[in-house]
Design a protein around this motif. Structure first.
Motif, PDB file in Angstrom:
ATOM      1  N   PHE A   8       0.849  -1.058   0.054  1.00 30.89           N
ATOM      2  CA  PHE A   8      -0.014   0.005   0.139  1.00 30.89           C
ATOM      3  C   PHE A   8       0.871   1.296   0.055  1.00 30.89           C
ATOM      4  N   GLU A   9       0.621   2.109  -0.897  1.00 25.99           N
ATOM      5  CA  GLU A   9       1.058   3.512  -0.922  1.00 25.99           C
ATOM      6  C   GLU A   9       0.267   4.629  -0.102  1.00 25.99           C
ATOM      7  N   PHE A  10      -0.286   4.163   0.808  1.00 31.28           N
ATOM      8  CA  PHE A  10      -1.195   4.912   1.590  1.00 31.28           C
ATOM      9  C   PHE A  10      -1.337   4.406   2.867  1.00 31.28           C
ATOM     10  N   SER A  11      -1.641   5.270   3.995  1.00 27.60           N
ATOM     11  CA  SER A  11      -1.931   4.708   5.313  1.00 27.60           C
ATOM     12  C   SER A  11      -2.920   3.813   5.385  1.00 27.60           C
ATOM     13  N   THR A  12      -2.790   2.758   6.182  1.00 26.98           N
ATOM     14  CA  THR A  12      -3.953   1.965   6.611  1.00 26.98           C
ATOM     15  C   THR A  12      -4.204   1.660   8.245  1.00 26.98           C
ATOM     16  N   THR A  13      -5.262   1.350   8.771  1.00 21.64           N
ATOM     17  CA  THR A  13      -5.185   0.613   9.907  1.00 21.64           C
ATOM     18  C   THR A  13      -5.036  -0.884   9.574  1.00 21.64           C
ATOM     19  N   ASN A  14      -5.027  -1.536  10.665  1.00 21.47           N
ATOM     20  CA  ASN A  14      -4.844  -2.949  10.524  1.00 21.47           C
ATOM     21  C   ASN A  14      -6.257  -3.526   9.801  1.00 21.47           C
ATOM     22  N   ASN A  15      -7.443  -3.122  10.141  1.00 20.39           N
ATOM     23  CA  ASN A  15      -8.702  -3.380   9.764  1.00 20.39           C
ATOM     24  C   ASN A  15      -8.768  -3.334   8.484  1.00 20.39           C
ATOM     25  N   GLU A  16      -8.478  -1.917   7.984  1.00 17.17           N
ATOM     26  CA  GLU A  16      -8.608  -1.374   6.441  1.00 17.17           C
ATOM     27  C   GLU A  16      -7.730  -2.699   5.653  1.00 17.17           C
ATOM     28  N   ALA A  17      -6.373  -2.747   6.084  1.00 14.21           N
ATOM     29  CA  ALA A  17      -5.480  -3.517   5.211  1.00 14.21           C
ATOM     30  C   ALA A  17      -6.049  -5.076   5.200  1.00 14.21           C
ATOM     31  N   GLU A  18      -6.526  -5.596   6.315  1.00 16.48           N
ATOM     32  CA  GLU A  18      -7.249  -6.885   6.155  1.00 16.48           C
ATOM     33  C   GLU A  18      -8.394  -6.913   5.103  1.00 16.48           C
ATOM     34  N   TYR A  19      -9.244  -5.860   5.142  1.00 12.59           N
ATOM     35  CA  TYR A  19     -10.033  -5.614   4.015  1.00 12.59           C
ATOM     36  C   TYR A  19      -9.696  -5.719   2.847  1.00 12.59           C
ATOM     37  N   GLU A  20      -8.459  -5.041   2.399  1.00 10.84           N
ATOM     38  CA  GLU A  20      -7.945  -4.651   0.880  1.00 10.84           C
ATOM     39  C   GLU A  20      -7.457  -6.103   0.676  1.00 10.84           C
ATOM     40  N   ALA A  21      -6.822  -6.893   1.574  1.00 15.70           N
ATOM     41  CA  ALA A  21      -6.379  -8.318   1.305  1.00 15.70           C
ATOM     42  C   ALA A  21      -7.499  -9.090   0.564  1.00 15.70           C
ATOM     43  N   LEU A  22      -8.687  -9.192   1.465  1.00 14.33           N
ATOM     44  CA  LEU A  22      -9.817  -9.855   1.397  1.00 14.33           C
ATOM     45  C   LEU A  22     -10.368  -9.489  -0.158  1.00 14.33           C
ATOM     46  N   PHE A  23     -10.531  -8.185  -0.145  1.00 14.20           N
ATOM     47  CA  PHE A  23     -11.065  -7.675  -1.451  1.00 14.20           C
ATOM     48  C   PHE A  23     -10.208  -7.975  -2.620  1.00 14.20           C
ATOM     49  N   ARG A  33     -19.296  -0.210  12.320  1.00 12.60           N
ATOM     50  CA  ARG A  33     -19.877   1.375  12.701  1.00 12.60           C
ATOM     51  C   ARG A  33     -19.149   2.375  11.928  1.00 12.60           C
ATOM     52  N   ASN A  34     -17.653   2.111  11.776  1.00  8.90           N
ATOM     53  CA  ASN A  34     -16.808   2.927  11.143  1.00  8.90           C
ATOM     54  C   ASN A  34     -17.302   3.314   9.922  1.00  8.90           C
ATOM     55  N   PRO A  35     -17.258   4.597   9.305  1.00  6.24           N
ATOM     56  CA  PRO A  35     -17.700   5.032   7.964  1.00  6.24           C
ATOM     57  C   PRO A  35     -16.940   4.281   7.040  1.00  6.24           C
ATOM     58  N   THR A  36     -15.566   4.127   7.047  1.00 10.93           N
ATOM     59  CA  THR A  36     -14.784   3.732   6.198  1.00 10.93           C
ATOM     60  C   THR A  36     -14.851   2.308   6.097  1.00 10.93           C
ATOM     61  N   ILE A  37     -15.091   1.508   7.327  1.00  8.20           N
ATOM     62  CA  ILE A  37     -15.185   0.013   7.257  1.00  8.20           C
ATOM     63  C   ILE A  37     -16.556  -0.141   6.472  1.00  8.20           C
ATOM     64  N   ALA A  52     -19.425  -2.955   2.161  1.00  5.37           N
ATOM     65  CA  ALA A  52     -20.405  -2.861   1.206  1.00  5.37           C
ATOM     66  C   ALA A  52     -19.945  -3.618  -0.101  1.00  5.37           C
ATOM     67  N   LYS A  53     -18.545  -2.940  -0.386  1.00  5.17           N
ATOM     68  CA  LYS A  53     -17.860  -3.422  -1.752  1.00  5.17           C
ATOM     69  C   LYS A  53     -17.569  -5.031  -1.416  1.00  5.17           C
ATOM     70  N   GLU A  54     -17.223  -5.509  -0.348  1.00  3.20           N
ATOM     71  CA  GLU A  54     -17.139  -7.037  -0.372  1.00  3.20           C
ATOM     72  C   GLU A  54     -18.251  -7.739  -0.337  1.00  3.20           C
ATOM     73  N   ASN A  55     -19.443  -7.177   0.064  1.00  2.00           N
ATOM     74  CA  ASN A  55     -20.790  -8.002  -0.160  1.00  2.00           C
ATOM     75  C   ASN A  55     -21.203  -7.924  -1.522  1.00  2.00           C
ATOM     76  N   GLU A  56     -20.870  -6.756  -2.331  1.00  4.08           N
ATOM     77  CA  GLU A  56     -21.059  -6.759  -3.662  1.00  4.08           C
ATOM     78  C   GLU A  56     -20.229  -7.697  -4.523  1.00  4.08           C
ATOM     79  N   LEU A  57     -19.288  -8.202  -4.224  1.00  2.57           N
ATOM     80  CA  LEU A  57     -18.340  -9.243  -4.632  1.00  2.57           C
ATOM     81  C   LEU A  57     -18.858 -10.363  -4.415  1.00  2.57           C
ATOM     82  N   ILE A  58     -19.325 -10.665  -3.290  1.00  2.00           N
ATOM     83  CA  ILE A  58     -19.554 -11.866  -2.796  1.00  2.00           C
ATOM     84  C   ILE A  58     -20.789 -12.371  -3.426  1.00  2.00           C
TER      85      ILE A  58
END
Length: 229
Positions: free
Chosen positions: A16-31, A65-69, A74-80
């Motif tokens: 990643f060339e941007f800052s992420t939280t651990n949860n955001e990084a987990e979602y990027e990997a799953l995505f 509850r976090n807006p970014t998460i 929403a994107k994960e569910n769309e792909l699933i």
């Protein structure tokens, strides 16, 4: 890491060339895993993540509850929805050592991974960009058209020699959802692409591996591992 039912492993690293939280990084990997398996036309997928929170949010057990998460979810569910069967399961980090080691290596440098691992750099969060074009583009104007016409409608070219070639080639191909796939003995079915589509894939490969300089055969092998012919 993608693992086939036969146990064959395909490794894929993100940086990643941007800052992420651990949860955001987990979602990027799953995505990334969901998109890649979708492009490979995989119908049934079981995902293993080492974040119990992510697993529970995807299954709906926990609320995001976090807006970014919420955007990631929403994107994960769309792909699933594109899979006929999907499961997600939490695994302890001790059971996920290979993928965990790969992520640590990728966070430092890609230089020593290029020969063994498909690597990609993300400049922006996946929720900030539109999903990549499905590469349909101009398939009806390429080398694929005679094969698609034959498989779909039994139509052959007027030239007898060319018609014979199509009949010989046809058993190695299949049509699904209007797209042409080729059977290959080392990988799943490969998505066939034309010249314009191939140009997009090659450009993305060059950008994703940060100046990849391997020979043509290695480059083609990596494209095939991505699921394209």
């Amino acid at each position: 890491m993608l693992v086939s039912p036969e146990g064959k492993e395909f490794t894929y690293a993100l940086r990643f060339e941007f800052s992420t939280t651990n949860n955001e990084a987990e979602y990027e990997a799953l995505f990334a895993g969901l998109r890649l398996t979708r492009e490979l036309n995989i119908q049934h997928l079981k995902a293993f993540v080492d974040s119990q929170l992510i697993a529970n949010q995807v299954t709906g057990t926990f609320e995001a509850r976090n807006p970014t998460i919420q955007q990631y979810l929403a994107k994960e569910n769309e792909l699933i929805e594109h899979f006929k069967g999907f499961e997600i399961e939490h695994v302890r980090r001790s059971q996920n050592k290979k993928a965990d080691a790969l992520s640590k290596l990728a966070s430092m440098t890609f230089a020593h991974l290029a020969k063994e691992v498909l690597v990609k750099t993300l400049e922006r969060r996946s929720i900030e960009v539109e999903e990549v074009n499905d590469l349909y583009l101009d398939e009806d104007k390429t080398w694929m058209k005679p094969l698609k016409d034959y498989l779909a409608y039994g139509l052959l070219l007027e030239d007898k020699g060319e018609a014979r070639k199509i009949r010989i080639k046809a058993p190695s191909y299949k049509l699904q959802d209007g797209k042409l796939y080729r059977k290959y003995f080392l990988t799943p079915w490969l998505r066939c692409v034309g010249q314009s589509q191939a140009t997009i894939i090659i450009q993305e490969m060059h950008e994703g591996v940060c100046g990849f300089h391997a020979g043509p055969r290695s480059f083609v092998a990596k494209i095939m591992r991505l699921g394209y012919y």
